[in-house]
Design a protein around this motif. Structure first.
Motif, PDB file in Angstrom:
ATOM      1  N   ALA A  94      -7.626   1.504  -4.618  1.00 27.15           N
ATOM      2  CA  ALA A  94      -7.103   1.987  -5.996  1.00 27.15           C
ATOM      3  C   ALA A  94      -5.617   2.691  -5.950  1.00 27.15           C
ATOM      4  O   ALA A  94      -5.074   2.798  -7.133  1.00 27.15           O
ATOM      5  CB  ALA A  94      -8.203   2.818  -6.321  1.00 27.15           C
ATOM      6  N   SER A  95      -5.190   3.197  -4.816  1.00 21.31           N
ATOM      7  CA  SER A  95      -4.056   3.920  -4.668  1.00 21.31           C
ATOM      8  C   SER A  95      -2.718   3.039  -4.689  1.00 21.31           C
ATOM      9  O   SER A  95      -1.783   3.625  -4.724  1.00 21.31           O
ATOM     10  CB  SER A  95      -4.101   4.848  -3.519  1.00 21.31           C
ATOM     11  OG  SER A  95      -3.859   3.866  -2.319  1.00 21.31           O
ATOM     12  N   TRP A  96      -3.007   1.855  -4.676  1.00 25.46           N
ATOM     13  CA  TRP A  96      -1.831   0.810  -4.675  1.00 25.46           C
ATOM     14  C   TRP A  96      -0.910   1.039  -5.984  1.00 25.46           C
ATOM     15  O   TRP A  96      -1.609   1.227  -7.067  1.00 25.46           O
ATOM     16  CB  TRP A  96      -2.089  -0.631  -4.509  1.00 25.46           C
ATOM     17  CG  TRP A  96      -2.306  -1.074  -3.178  1.00 25.46           C
ATOM     18  CD1 TRP A  96      -2.983  -0.394  -2.155  1.00 25.46           C
ATOM     19  CD2 TRP A  96      -1.888  -2.228  -2.860  1.00 25.46           C
ATOM     20  NE1 TRP A  96      -2.962  -1.081  -1.021  1.00 25.46           N
ATOM     21  CE2 TRP A  96      -2.468  -2.327  -1.418  1.00 25.46           C
ATOM     22  CE3 TRP A  96      -1.056  -3.333  -3.098  1.00 25.46           C
ATOM     23  CZ2 TRP A  96      -2.154  -3.623  -0.392  1.00 25.46           C
ATOM     24  CZ3 TRP A  96      -1.141  -4.552  -2.191  1.00 25.46           C
ATOM     25  CH2 TRP A  96      -1.397  -4.319  -0.945  1.00 25.46           C
ATOM     26  N   LYS A  97       0.388   1.026  -5.693  1.00 26.21           N
ATOM     27  CA  LYS A  97       1.225   1.431  -6.749  1.00 26.21           C
ATOM     28  C   LYS A  97       1.210   0.154  -7.440  1.00 26.21           C
ATOM     29  O   LYS A  97       1.342  -1.118  -6.744  1.00 26.21           O
ATOM     30  CB  LYS A  97       2.528   1.707  -6.430  1.00 26.21           C
ATOM     31  CG  LYS A  97       3.484   2.014  -7.533  1.00 26.21           C
ATOM     32  CD  LYS A  97       5.101   2.199  -7.063  1.00 26.21           C
ATOM     33  CE  LYS A  97       5.867   2.565  -8.145  1.00 26.21           C
ATOM     34  NZ  LYS A  97       7.345   2.995  -7.473  1.00 26.21           N
ATOM     35  N   ASN A  98       1.283  -0.184  -8.677  1.00 24.39           N
ATOM     36  CA  ASN A  98       1.427  -1.259  -9.392  1.00 24.39           C
ATOM     37  C   ASN A  98       0.419  -2.324  -9.435  1.00 24.39           C
ATOM     38  O   ASN A  98       0.335  -3.668  -9.484  1.00 24.39           O
ATOM     39  CB  ASN A  98       2.663  -2.040  -9.414  1.00 24.39           C
ATOM     40  CG  ASN A  98       4.050  -1.316  -9.693  1.00 24.39           C
ATOM     41  OD1 ASN A  98       3.852  -0.595 -10.975  1.00 24.39           O
ATOM     42  ND2 ASN A  98       4.961  -1.432  -8.819  1.00 24.39           N
TER      43      ASN A  98
ATOM     44  N   ALA B   8       0.848  -1.127   0.158  1.00 26.27           N
ATOM     45  CA  ALA B   8      -0.109  -0.128   0.036  1.00 26.27           C
ATOM     46  C   ALA B   8       0.896   1.307  -0.060  1.00 26.27           C
ATOM     47  O   ALA B   8       1.950   1.167   0.462  1.00 26.27           O
ATOM     48  CB  ALA B   8      -0.935   0.085   1.286  1.00 26.27           C
ATOM     49  N   THR B   9       0.422   2.444  -0.456  1.00 25.91           N
ATOM     50  CA  THR B   9       1.024   3.615  -0.661  1.00 25.91           C
ATOM     51  C   THR B   9       0.643   4.507   0.469  1.00 25.91           C
ATOM     52  O   THR B   9       1.191   5.598   0.809  1.00 25.91           O
ATOM     53  CB  THR B   9       0.999   4.246  -2.067  1.00 25.91           C
ATOM     54  OG1 THR B   9      -0.423   4.439  -2.156  1.00 25.91           O
ATOM     55  CG2 THR B   9       1.735   3.405  -3.025  1.00 25.91           C
ATOM     56  N   ARG B  10      -0.557   4.342   1.190  1.00 28.27           N
ATOM     57  CA  ARG B  10      -1.006   5.159   2.242  1.00 28.27           C
ATOM     58  C   ARG B  10      -1.131   4.232   3.481  1.00 28.27           C
ATOM     59  O   ARG B  10      -1.574   2.831   3.632  1.00 28.27           O
ATOM     60  CB  ARG B  10      -2.584   5.508   1.820  1.00 28.27           C
ATOM     61  CG  ARG B  10      -2.716   6.086   0.727  1.00 28.27           C
ATOM     62  CD  ARG B  10      -3.915   6.845   0.460  1.00 28.27           C
ATOM     63  NE  ARG B  10      -5.081   5.408   0.499  1.00 28.27           N
ATOM     64  CZ  ARG B  10      -6.246   5.817   0.169  1.00 28.27           C
ATOM     65  NH1 ARG B  10      -6.772   7.028  -0.204  1.00 28.27           N
ATOM     66  NH2 ARG B  10      -7.055   4.815   0.061  1.00 28.27           N
TER      67      ARG B  10
ATOM     68  N   ILE C  95      -5.605  -3.313   4.100  1.00 31.28           N
ATOM     69  CA  ILE C  95      -4.456  -4.430   3.540  1.00 31.28           C
ATOM     70  C   ILE C  95      -3.190  -3.471   3.179  1.00 31.28           C
ATOM     71  O   ILE C  95      -2.982  -2.530   2.406  1.00 31.28           O
ATOM     72  CB  ILE C  95      -4.732  -5.096   2.377  1.00 31.28           C
ATOM     73  CG1 ILE C  95      -6.010  -5.829   2.607  1.00 31.28           C
ATOM     74  CG2 ILE C  95      -3.627  -6.228   1.874  1.00 31.28           C
ATOM     75  CD1 ILE C  95      -6.056  -7.011   3.762  1.00 31.28           C
ATOM     76  N   GLN C  96      -2.129  -3.813   3.854  1.00 30.14           N
ATOM     77  CA  GLN C  96      -0.793  -3.144   3.828  1.00 30.14           C
ATOM     78  C   GLN C  96       0.296  -3.570   2.782  1.00 30.14           C
ATOM     79  O   GLN C  96       1.105  -3.172   2.326  1.00 30.14           O
ATOM     80  CB  GLN C  96      -0.261  -2.722   5.248  1.00 30.14           C
ATOM     81  CG  GLN C  96      -0.802  -1.675   5.935  1.00 30.14           C
ATOM     82  CD  GLN C  96      -0.748  -0.335   5.607  1.00 30.14           C
ATOM     83  OE1 GLN C  96       0.530   0.137   5.159  1.00 30.14           O
ATOM     84  NE2 GLN C  96      -1.810   0.377   5.087  1.00 30.14           N
TER      85      GLN C  96
END
Length: 204
Positions: free
Chosen positions: A92-96, A27-29, A34-35
């Motif tokens: 939706a902010s997850w990278k890749n 996660a980016t946040r 879910i991290q």
């Protein structure tokens, strides 16, 4: 993510027999439920914001996909469900995240598709959506056709199946209106489509 596996993730994967590690996503946040998600040979290990790790094997994993569009920008959302019905959303902010989704689609299909085709060849059906309280929502595949709600649409009556604008479209011969089902409600959507196309092609 290329750093060594955290001890809790490694131990969770080993206990579940997930095999070799393939890829890590995160996660980016910090507020995402879910991290971290790690892909292994035989499933995934996820870690929540509370630090809880859980392993899910490919046969047990259900992956749901949806997308929204705002001012021309499309956001893709994913969430997972284990065999107990627990849900794990991916922001939706997850990278890749789209790369991750494709990797998971391929891995899930590698298990689900041959298993489903074997079951169907033996005369069984592969149920994707089943809710006894809502029989109209049922969705399954069989040798006879697509079980769609309370009816079965025979393969020989189906012209095509395709995904369009967030829906599964089943166009039938001599029917003006297609059968429509929200694609975001179908677990392992791309496995479903591969199985359905194989069965439909076999009839055609």
């Amino acid at each position: 993510m290329t750093e060594p596996l955290p001890t809790d993730v490694r131990e969770t994967a080993e206990q579940a027999g997930l095999g070799c590690h393939r890829r890590s996503y995160g996660a980016t946040r910090g507020k995402d439920f879910i991290q971290r998600l790690d892909v292994f040979d035989h499933g995934i290990a996820i870690r929540s914001e509370a630090g809880v790790c859980l392993a899910i094997t490919w046969p047990e994993l259900k992956m749901y996909e949806s997308a929204t569009s705002l001012y021309g920008a499309v956001s893709h959302f994913y969430h997972f469900e284990d065999y107990k019905g627990h849900n794990f959303p991916i922001s939706a902010s997850w990278k890749n995240s789209r790369e991750m989704a494709q990797m998971l689609r391929d891995a899930i299909a590698g298990v689900w598709v041959p298993d489903a085709l074997q079951r169907i060849a033996e005369g069984k059906s592969r149920v994707f959506v089943h809710d006894p309280a809502k029989p109209a929502h049922q969705l399954a595949l069989s040798r006879e056709g697509v079980v769609f709600g309370t009816e079965t649409l025979p393969w020989e009556h189906i012209k095509y199946l395709r995904l369009h604008d967030g829906n599964l479209i089943i166009k039938r011969h001599k029917k003006f209106r297609p059968a429509v089902y929200p694609s975001g409600k179908i677990p392992n959507l791309y496995s479903f489509m591969q199985i359905a196309q194989a069965l439909h092609t076999g009839v055609g």
